[in-house]
Design a protein around this motif. Structure first.
Motif, PDB file in Angstrom:
ATOM      1  N   THR A 161      -1.746   3.122  -4.463  1.00 30.01           N
ATOM      2  CA  THR A 161      -1.774   1.709  -4.825  1.00 30.01           C
ATOM      3  C   THR A 161      -2.111   0.916  -3.566  1.00 30.01           C
ATOM      4  O   THR A 161      -1.497   1.121  -2.520  1.00 30.01           O
ATOM      5  CB  THR A 161      -0.411   1.248  -5.368  1.00 30.01           C
ATOM      6  N   ARG A 189       0.887  -1.168   0.000  1.00 24.31           N
ATOM      7  CA  ARG A 189       0.000   0.000   0.000  1.00 24.31           C
ATOM      8  C   ARG A 189       0.915   1.206   0.000  1.00 24.31           C
ATOM      9  O   ARG A 189       1.830   1.287   0.818  1.00 24.31           O
ATOM     10  CB  ARG A 189      -0.886   0.040   1.248  1.00 24.31           C
ATOM     11  N   LYS A 249      -1.273   9.240  -6.593  1.00 22.54           N
ATOM     12  CA  LYS A 249      -1.685   7.890  -6.995  1.00 22.54           C
ATOM     13  C   LYS A 249      -1.521   6.984  -5.779  1.00 22.54           C
ATOM     14  O   LYS A 249      -0.450   6.945  -5.167  1.00 22.54           O
ATOM     15  CB  LYS A 249      -0.839   7.361  -8.152  1.00 22.54           C
ATOM     16  N   ASN A 267      -2.744  -3.099  -2.674  1.00 19.08           N
ATOM     17  CA  ASN A 267      -2.821  -4.501  -3.080  1.00 19.08           C
ATOM     18  C   ASN A 267      -3.594  -5.356  -2.075  1.00 19.08           C
ATOM     19  O   ASN A 267      -3.785  -6.545  -2.309  1.00 19.08           O
ATOM     20  CB  ASN A 267      -1.418  -5.097  -3.240  1.00 19.08           C
ATOM     21  N   ALA A 297      -2.897  -4.603  -7.359  1.00 17.52           N
ATOM     22  CA  ALA A 297      -2.629  -3.437  -8.206  1.00 17.52           C
ATOM     23  C   ALA A 297      -3.823  -2.488  -8.330  1.00 17.52           C
ATOM     24  O   ALA A 297      -3.989  -1.824  -9.341  1.00 17.52           O
ATOM     25  CB  ALA A 297      -2.125  -3.864  -9.580  1.00 17.52           C
ATOM     26  N   GLN A 298      -4.629  -2.410  -7.268  1.00 17.80           N
ATOM     27  CA  GLN A 298      -5.752  -1.455  -7.250  1.00 17.80           C
ATOM     28  C   GLN A 298      -5.189  -0.043  -7.155  1.00 17.80           C
ATOM     29  O   GLN A 298      -4.421   0.259  -6.256  1.00 17.80           O
ATOM     30  CB  GLN A 298      -6.660  -1.743  -6.040  1.00 17.80           C
ATOM     31  N   LYS A 299      -5.550   0.822  -8.091  1.00 19.70           N
ATOM     32  CA  LYS A 299      -5.033   2.194  -8.146  1.00 19.70           C
ATOM     33  C   LYS A 299      -6.172   3.193  -7.997  1.00 19.70           C
ATOM     34  O   LYS A 299      -7.236   3.024  -8.576  1.00 19.70           O
ATOM     35  CB  LYS A 299      -4.326   2.487  -9.477  1.00 19.70           C
TER      36      LYS A 299
END
Length: 147
Positions: free
Chosen positions: A129, A80, A127, A131, A136-138
């Motif tokens: 991130t 994260r 951004k 996980n 890979a959630q953005k």
């Protein structure tokens, strides 16, 4: 100004060390880690540092910076973190400085003993991130609303 997503706000609030990258007028890069406090109302990070440091000197002359906030996970599925672009602004207005100092000292009381300048890292693009929920959630955010 575009509202910062709640997951980013929560992440900034639950952490306290930012790594920043700066550049001198000659183009030399320098990075540093600083304690911060998140100023949600102004979507900025408050840091204390001197213009006599390499990163402070660079920020005074070249205010555009980049940075990260992250933990130290043991697994890729636990990653994260935040990557951002910001404008570094040394706070010289007494009211702004006092408000920022109050936030910073509330989070980091020992800093009251240090003589240092107060800076706002005014976030332009972020951004996040994460996980933990989905690999890979953005989440993207920009001050002007353009991602």
């Amino acid at each position: 100004m575009n509202t910062l997503p709640r997951n980013m706000v929560d992440f900034f609030r639950h952490n306290h060390v930012v790594s920043i990258a700066t550049q001198s007028l000659a183009g030399e890069l320098w990075s540093a880690c600083c304690f911060y406090v998140f100023d949600e109302a102004n979507v900025q990070l408050i840091v204390l540092t001197s213009q006599n440091t390499q990163h402070g000197s660079n920020m005074a002359l070249q205010p555009q910076i980049a940075g990260t906030v992250s933990g130290q996970p043991h697994s890729i599925s636990e990653i994260r973190g935040i990557q951002f672009q910001a404008q570094a602004k040394r706070l010289t207005d007494e009211s702004e400085r006092n408000d920022a100092a109050r936030l910073f000292y509330q989070a980091h009381p020992i800093a009251r003993t240090m003589k240092s300048e107060i800076w706002a890292l005014v976030l332009d693009k972020v951004k996040f991130t994460d996980n933990k929920l989905v690999f890979a959630q953005k989440t993207h955010w920009s001050r002007n609303g353009k991602n």
